[in-house]
Design an enzyme around this catalytic site. Sequence first.
Site, PDB file in Angstrom:
ATOM      1  N   GLY A  35       9.259  10.089  15.268  1.00 22.38           N
ATOM      2  CA  GLY A  35       8.015  10.001  15.723  1.00 22.38           C
ATOM      3  C   GLY A  35       7.523   8.564  15.744  1.00 22.38           C
ATOM      4  O   GLY A  35       6.391   8.393  15.856  1.00 22.38           O
ATOM      5  N   ARG A  36       8.421   7.500  16.004  1.00 18.85           N
ATOM      6  CA  ARG A  36       7.955   6.304  15.814  1.00 18.85           C
ATOM      7  C   ARG A  36       7.878   6.005  17.256  1.00 18.85           C
ATOM      8  O   ARG A  36       8.551   6.291  18.347  1.00 18.85           O
ATOM      9  CB  ARG A  36       8.753   5.469  14.889  1.00 18.85           C
ATOM     10  CG  ARG A  36       8.927   5.846  13.579  1.00 18.85           C
ATOM     11  CD  ARG A  36       7.822   5.620  12.828  1.00 18.85           C
ATOM     12  NE  ARG A  36       7.759   4.391  12.451  1.00 18.85           N
ATOM     13  CZ  ARG A  36       8.513   3.486  11.606  1.00 18.85           C
ATOM     14  NH1 ARG A  36       8.871   4.360  10.440  1.00 18.85           N
ATOM     15  NH2 ARG A  36       8.042   2.117  11.196  1.00 18.85           N
ATOM     16  N   ASN A  78      18.958  14.633  20.577  1.00 11.45           N
ATOM     17  CA  ASN A  78      19.234  16.287  20.714  1.00 11.45           C
ATOM     18  C   ASN A  78      20.551  16.877  20.850  1.00 11.45           C
ATOM     19  O   ASN A  78      21.740  16.131  21.345  1.00 11.45           O
ATOM     20  CB  ASN A  78      18.407  16.694  22.211  1.00 11.45           C
ATOM     21  CG  ASN A  78      17.100  16.152  22.247  1.00 11.45           C
ATOM     22  OD1 ASN A  78      16.185  16.744  21.516  1.00 11.45           O
ATOM     23  ND2 ASN A  78      16.979  15.219  23.351  1.00 11.45           N
ATOM     24  N   ASP A 118      16.853   5.959  22.623  1.00 15.12           N
ATOM     25  CA  ASP A 118      16.604   4.837  21.675  1.00 15.12           C
ATOM     26  C   ASP A 118      17.855   4.400  20.750  1.00 15.12           C
ATOM     27  O   ASP A 118      17.692   3.303  20.217  1.00 15.12           O
ATOM     28  CB  ASP A 118      15.601   5.502  20.708  1.00 15.12           C
ATOM     29  CG  ASP A 118      14.066   5.613  21.429  1.00 15.12           C
ATOM     30  OD1 ASP A 118      13.785   4.878  22.100  1.00 15.12           O
ATOM     31  OD2 ASP A 118      13.430   6.802  21.157  1.00 15.12           O
ATOM     32  N   SER A 133      13.747  13.628  15.395  1.00 13.47           N
ATOM     33  CA  SER A 133      13.350  12.260  15.717  1.00 13.47           C
ATOM     34  C   SER A 133      12.265  11.895  14.478  1.00 13.47           C
ATOM     35  O   SER A 133      11.965  12.403  13.839  1.00 13.47           O
ATOM     36  CB  SER A 133      12.506  12.362  16.881  1.00 13.47           C
ATOM     37  OG  SER A 133      11.249  13.021  16.630  1.00 13.47           O
ATOM     38  N   SER A 136      11.497   3.675  17.129  1.00 14.02           N
ATOM     39  CA  SER A 136      11.808   5.119  17.589  1.00 14.02           C
ATOM     40  C   SER A 136      13.308   5.180  17.569  1.00 14.02           C
ATOM     41  O   SER A 136      14.185   4.739  17.995  1.00 14.02           O
ATOM     42  CB  SER A 136      11.275   5.216  19.217  1.00 14.02           C
ATOM     43  OG  SER A 136      11.629   6.343  19.529  1.00 14.02           O
ATOM     44  N   HIS A 196      16.499  19.231  17.945  1.00 14.89           N
ATOM     45  CA  HIS A 196      15.882  17.977  18.172  1.00 14.89           C
ATOM     46  C   HIS A 196      15.636  17.344  16.871  1.00 14.89           C
ATOM     47  O   HIS A 196      15.143  17.908  15.905  1.00 14.89           O
ATOM     48  CB  HIS A 196      14.580  17.988  19.040  1.00 14.89           C
ATOM     49  CG  HIS A 196      13.955  16.770  19.104  1.00 14.89           C
ATOM     50  ND1 HIS A 196      14.285  15.623  19.876  1.00 14.89           N
ATOM     51  CD2 HIS A 196      12.816  16.462  18.265  1.00 14.89           C
ATOM     52  CE1 HIS A 196      13.273  14.697  20.003  1.00 14.89           C
ATOM     53  NE2 HIS A 196      12.527  14.944  18.809  1.00 14.89           N
ATOM     54  N   SER A 256       0.643  -1.273  -0.145  1.00 18.63           N
ATOM     55  CA  SER A 256      -0.137  -0.003  -0.009  1.00 18.63           C
ATOM     56  C   SER A 256       0.865   1.194  -0.045  1.00 18.63           C
ATOM     57  O   SER A 256       0.405   2.330   0.540  1.00 18.63           O
ATOM     58  CB  SER A 256      -0.778   0.006   1.131  1.00 18.63           C
ATOM     59  OG  SER A 256      -1.968  -1.186   1.218  1.00 18.63           O
TER      60      SER A 256
END
Length: 344
Positions: free
Chosen positions: A211-212, A221, A259, A209, A217, A207, A172
């Site tokens: 967003g997971r 920073n 992470d 990231s 994730s 920062h 998809s």
Amino acid sequence: MEFILARLHYKLGIVSLILGSISQVQASTMSDCIAKQVEIGTDEMTLGEIRGICEAQVSIARDDTVTIFGKESKAGALSKRIVQERQSEQSEFVLTPHKMNYILPVYTTSEINPDAYSSDKPFDEGLKDIEAKFQLSLKFPLTYNSLFVEGDRIYGAFTIEAWWQVYADDISSPFRETNYNPELFYVMPLDWHPYEGNTGLMFGIEHQSNGRSSPLSRSWNRVFAEFIYEKENLVWFVRPWYRLPEDEKTDPLESGGDDNPDIADYMGHAEYGVGYDFGNYELSVKLRQNFSTSNGAVQVNLTTPLYGKLKGYVTFFNGYGDSLIDYNHSQTRVGVGIALNNMF
């Protein structure tokens, strides 16, 4: 470059002359320019600031010079762009680019990261080695008047990068990765002109990231400094940073904590870049390197004339950290697409 320069990026305030709002059509005389700035400028602008804008604009149009700390200097590729940017900053109808804004309908890779998505086999096996990528990057001034030295500013900025599996019909056509990068930084010109060039400094915090949620994730920073040098059509920069420490995770699936504790081993502690404006063409090179691990990356970018204000954009990347999810995955990538603004 997504460069520097692009960062240049970053487009330092290396000229003392510039504050204001945009003229959609460049004024041909001082009186026309002043009248236009009075019409569209903010209430906070002083007469001296309006004169500074117009003197810079007319001076560059006349003989390619700018005035830095009261001294005339040859305007380089960045200085000219800064004049235009500072004129646009106070207009409510104009958004100011930060890094490059572009779309790459074709972005190839030598290998999709084999480890990041291994826990989701159907998704992992459906990923294609050709995807699309785009970047949107804007900045906005938080100060309009000089603070510590003439021509300095504080900015906020936001950049989003997205890697889109548009050709992966079996799964998809999802967005494989999206990175978000808010920044807060201070820029200032320097009264130092080695080899008749111009220099500036930037200090900031950012920062980044994806967003997971865990285990996909990724974030970090950083505080950074950046030194930029320009001479005519040549721009060079060095950008060291320090990663702000985070708490160590006891469980890889917990939401808090670090992470990616080894990200600096692959992304290094600094970037270096150089770019040249050939007129219709712009070429830039950006390097990252961790000298203790020998990991890093190189990126080469070229923009070409296309149509109107649109630029053709070709990019080559080799190494670690094309995206946050790929920070520890080395690959070679080639992209072809359209840029909406110049590198610098």
